[in-house]
Write a protein that holds these residues in place. Sequence first.
Motif, mmCIF file in Angstrom:
data_model
loop_
_atom_site.group_PDB
_atom_site.id
_atom_site.type_symbol
_atom_site.label_atom_id
_atom_site.label_comp_id
_atom_site.label_asym_id
_atom_site.label_seq_id
_atom_site.Cartn_x
_atom_site.Cartn_y
_atom_site.Cartn_z
ATOM 1 N N PRO A 19 1.159 -0.824 0.094
ATOM 2 C CA PRO A 19 0.081 -0.052 -0.446
ATOM 3 C C PRO A 19 0.912 1.352 0.445
ATOM 4 C CG PRO A 19 -0.126 -1.512 2.152
ATOM 5 C CD PRO A 19 0.302 -2.259 1.759
ATOM 6 N N ASN A 20 2.654 0.872 0.497
ATOM 7 C CA ASN A 20 2.467 2.576 0.108
ATOM 8 C C ASN A 20 3.471 2.949 -1.000
ATOM 9 O OD1 ASN A 20 5.185 3.870 0.947
ATOM 10 N ND2 ASN A 20 5.334 3.961 3.195
ATOM 11 N N PRO A 21 3.049 3.445 -1.501
ATOM 12 C CA PRO A 21 3.653 3.863 -2.380
ATOM 13 C C PRO A 21 5.421 3.893 -2.612
ATOM 14 C CG PRO A 21 2.067 5.504 -2.428
ATOM 15 C CD PRO A 21 1.994 4.911 -1.094
ATOM 16 N N GLY A 22 5.790 4.775 -1.752
ATOM 17 C CA GLY A 22 7.247 4.540 -1.295
ATOM 18 C C GLY A 22 8.182 3.249 -1.481
ATOM 19 N N ASP A 23 7.734 2.429 -0.737
ATOM 20 C CA ASP A 23 8.316 1.102 -0.548
ATOM 21 C C ASP A 23 7.743 -0.062 -2.102
ATOM 22 O OD1 ASP A 23 8.859 1.626 1.624
ATOM 23 O OD2 ASP A 23 6.999 0.327 2.711
ATOM 24 N N SER A 24 7.196 1.009 -2.841
ATOM 25 C CA SER A 24 6.637 -0.289 -4.313
ATOM 26 C C SER A 24 7.579 0.816 -5.321
ATOM 27 C CB SER A 24 5.033 0.277 -4.708
ATOM 28 O OG SER A 24 4.392 -0.440 -3.927
ATOM 29 N N ARG A 25 7.664 2.228 -5.207
ATOM 30 C CA ARG A 25 8.725 2.615 -5.985
ATOM 31 C C ARG A 25 10.068 2.018 -5.839
ATOM 32 N NH1 ARG A 25 7.559 7.869 -4.939
ATOM 33 N NH2 ARG A 25 9.308 8.114 -3.716
ATOM 34 N N LEU A 26 10.675 1.899 -4.022
ATOM 35 C CA LEU A 26 11.712 1.595 -3.804
ATOM 36 C C LEU A 26 12.164 0.530 -4.310
ATOM 37 C CD1 LEU A 26 14.342 2.285 -1.887
ATOM 38 C CD2 LEU A 26 13.742 1.803 -0.178
ATOM 39 N N PHE A 27 11.155 -0.794 -4.482
ATOM 40 C CA PHE A 27 11.458 -2.222 -4.661
ATOM 41 C C PHE A 27 11.433 -2.095 -6.029
ATOM 42 C CE2 PHE A 27 10.794 -6.459 -3.960
ATOM 43 C CZ PHE A 27 10.127 -7.228 -4.925
ATOM 44 N N GLU A 28 10.413 -1.578 -6.284
ATOM 45 C CA GLU A 28 10.973 -1.262 -8.381
ATOM 46 C C GLU A 28 12.575 -0.400 -8.494
ATOM 47 O OE1 GLU A 28 7.409 0.530 -9.629
ATOM 48 O OE2 GLU A 28 6.287 -1.012 -9.122
ATOM 49 N N GLU A 29 12.736 0.424 -8.139
ATOM 50 C CA GLU A 29 13.611 0.853 -8.905
ATOM 51 C C GLU A 29 14.614 0.330 -8.327
ATOM 52 O OE1 GLU A 29 13.864 4.625 -6.708
ATOM 53 O OE2 GLU A 29 12.527 6.050 -8.060
ATOM 54 N N ASN A 30 15.297 -1.020 -7.212
ATOM 55 C CA ASN A 30 15.922 -1.182 -6.644
ATOM 56 C C ASN A 30 16.363 -2.345 -7.660
ATOM 57 O OD1 ASN A 30 18.113 -0.528 -4.381
ATOM 58 N ND2 ASN A 30 15.576 0.507 -3.550
ATOM 59 N N PHE A 31 15.185 -2.939 -8.066
ATOM 60 C CA PHE A 31 15.097 -4.398 -8.990
ATOM 61 C C PHE A 31 15.546 -4.065 -10.457
ATOM 62 C CE2 PHE A 31 12.915 -7.924 -8.044
ATOM 63 C CZ PHE A 31 12.662 -8.908 -9.167
ATOM 64 N N SER A 32 15.293 -2.906 -10.777
ATOM 65 C CA SER A 32 16.085 -2.346 -12.362
ATOM 66 C C SER A 32 17.676 -2.470 -11.914
ATOM 67 C CB SER A 32 15.450 -1.424 -12.473
ATOM 68 O OG SER A 32 15.709 -0.746 -13.014
ATOM 69 N N ASP A 33 18.267 -1.117 -10.820
ATOM 70 C CA ASP A 33 19.289 -1.746 -10.792
ATOM 71 C C ASP A 33 20.002 -2.532 -10.589
ATOM 72 O OD1 ASP A 33 18.281 1.698 -10.609
ATOM 73 O OD2 ASP A 33 18.702 1.784 -8.594
ATOM 74 N N ALA A 34 19.450 -3.529 -10.003
ATOM 75 C CA ALA A 34 20.248 -4.860 -9.909
ATOM 76 C C ALA A 34 20.126 -5.516 -11.369
ATOM 77 C CB ALA A 34 19.498 -5.677 -8.642
ATOM 78 N N LYS A 35 19.463 -4.889 -12.022
ATOM 79 C CA LYS A 35 19.664 -5.756 -14.004
ATOM 80 C C LYS A 35 18.899 -6.897 -13.247
ATOM 81 C CE LYS A 35 23.180 -3.043 -15.706
ATOM 82 N NZ LYS A 35 22.200 -1.796 -14.680
ATOM 83 N N LEU A 36 17.767 -7.151 -12.393
ATOM 84 C CA LEU A 36 16.758 -7.865 -12.481
ATOM 85 C C LEU A 36 15.864 -8.577 -13.494
ATOM 86 C CD1 LEU A 36 16.429 -8.510 -8.798
ATOM 87 C CD2 LEU A 36 18.494 -9.444 -10.197
ATOM 88 N N LEU A 37 15.795 -9.375 -14.214
ATOM 89 C CA LEU A 37 14.457 -9.439 -15.332
ATOM 90 C C LEU A 37 13.716 -9.499 -15.679
ATOM 91 C CD1 LEU A 37 16.901 -10.794 -17.852
ATOM 92 C CD2 LEU A 37 17.298 -8.634 -17.532
ATOM 93 N N ASN A 38 13.518 -9.703 -13.759
ATOM 94 C CA ASN A 38 11.887 -10.257 -13.941
ATOM 95 C C ASN A 38 10.953 -8.909 -14.244
ATOM 96 O OD1 ASN A 38 12.440 -12.921 -12.807
ATOM 97 N ND2 ASN A 38 13.551 -11.899 -10.991
ATOM 98 N N THR A 39 9.640 -9.583 -13.805
ATOM 99 C CA THR A 39 8.419 -8.525 -13.859
ATOM 100 C C THR A 39 7.844 -8.547 -12.754
ATOM 101 O OG1 THR A 39 8.057 -9.085 -16.918
ATOM 102 C CG2 THR A 39 6.470 -7.729 -15.270
ATOM 103 N N ILE A 40 7.683 -7.238 -12.097
ATOM 104 C CA ILE A 40 7.216 -6.884 -11.164
ATOM 105 C C ILE A 40 5.272 -6.066 -11.688
ATOM 106 C CG2 ILE A 40 7.126 -5.249 -8.984
ATOM 107 C CD1 ILE A 40 9.744 -5.085 -8.934
ATOM 108 N N HIS A 41 4.442 -6.170 -11.089
ATOM 109 C CA HIS A 41 3.360 -6.268 -11.135
ATOM 110 C C HIS A 41 2.572 -5.311 -9.409
ATOM 111 C CE1 HIS A 41 3.025 -7.769 -14.939
ATOM 112 N NE2 HIS A 41 3.409 -8.931 -14.474
ATOM 113 N N THR A 42 1.887 -4.274 -9.357
ATOM 114 C CA THR A 42 2.194 -3.550 -8.017
ATOM 115 C C THR A 42 0.722 -2.928 -8.003
ATOM 116 O OG1 THR A 42 4.743 -2.665 -7.685
ATOM 117 C CG2 THR A 42 2.888 -2.099 -6.685
ATOM 118 N N VAL A 43 0.179 -3.931 -7.132
ATOM 119 C CA VAL A 43 -1.446 -3.341 -6.197
ATOM 120 C C VAL A 43 -1.004 -3.122 -4.937
ATOM 121 C CG1 VAL A 43 -2.198 -4.897 -8.443
ATOM 122 C CG2 VAL A 43 -1.425 -5.765 -6.048
#
Length: 150
Positions: A19-43
Amino acid sequence: MTTDGEYSADPIDILLVEPNPGDSRLFEENFSDAKLLNTIHTVSDGESALEFVHQRGEYANEPRPDIVLLEPQLPGKRGMDVLSELKNEPSLDEIPVVVLTSSDAGAEIVRSHGLEADAYMRKPIEPEEFVEFVRSVEEFWFAIVQKQSQ
């Protein structure tokens, strides 16, 4: 795993219920920065999470997630209710659910409701911890896939 330490498998679809947009964004950014190829869908709430996994409504064309990362403290339908539905419905119970907790007490709270997630992970705070967390999600997923294929 390949020689450079990367996993050689198809990308996985991860549903993040946060529910926390900041945590969601942090997760997605770190996922991208770590060059992980998985797809994140957020609700951001329990109702949307269930609509997503059932592929109903606005999520009808979304892929069924391979793994669900669930924050138990959600607005509306509680995280416990989402976990209960995921674990008690035969068509969904094969989807691994990782409950995100902010303390060790979080896992005990889930268990006190008579529920059990596939895994519990403490929410990290520092960016380095977040990358480690994401890698542990990947490792958890690959362990599940290998276990099911044996």
